[in-house]
Design a protein around this motif. Structure first.
Motif, short mmCIF file in Angstrom:
data_model
loop_
_atom_site.label_atom_id
_atom_site.label_comp_id
_atom_site.label_asym_id
_atom_site.label_seq_id
_atom_site.Cartn_x
_atom_site.Cartn_y
_atom_site.Cartn_z
N CYS A 62 0.84 -1.21 0.00
CA CYS A 62 0.00 0.00 0.00
C CYS A 62 0.88 1.26 0.00
O CYS A 62 1.81 1.38 0.79
N ALA A 88 -0.92 4.31 -0.16
CA ALA A 88 -1.91 5.31 0.28
C ALA A 88 -2.40 6.22 -0.84
O ALA A 88 -2.64 7.40 -0.63
N LEU A 148 -1.74 4.85 5.75
CA LEU A 148 -2.03 3.77 4.80
C LEU A 148 -3.50 3.38 4.86
O LEU A 148 -4.20 3.72 5.81
#
Length: 64
Positions: free
Chosen positions: A10, A12, A32
């Motif tokens: 991830c 974000a 995140l």
């Protein structure tokens, strides 16, 4: 349906939150994505699958 988010991947971008805000959010502490509902109801399937497709780093997996 089970939603799995790989936090190691991830970055974000937030596409998942935009597409499926009932299932995903951004954690204030880490920045995140987080999964709010690991087993969302079937009526959210289309949105969850779209969120997985829209993730630029492919951090979301959906299992049946």
């Amino acid at each position: 349906m089970r939603v799995i988010l790989d936090l190691g991947r991830c970055n974000a971008y937030g596409n998942c939150v935009i597409e499926a805000p009932d299932v995903f959010d951004i954690d204030d502490a880490s920045g995140l994505a987080i999964v709010l509902d690991e087993n969302p109801p079937e009526e959210r399937r289309a949105k969850v699958l779209a969120a997985a497709r829209l993730c630029p780093v492919l951090a979301i997996t959906v299992e049946d």
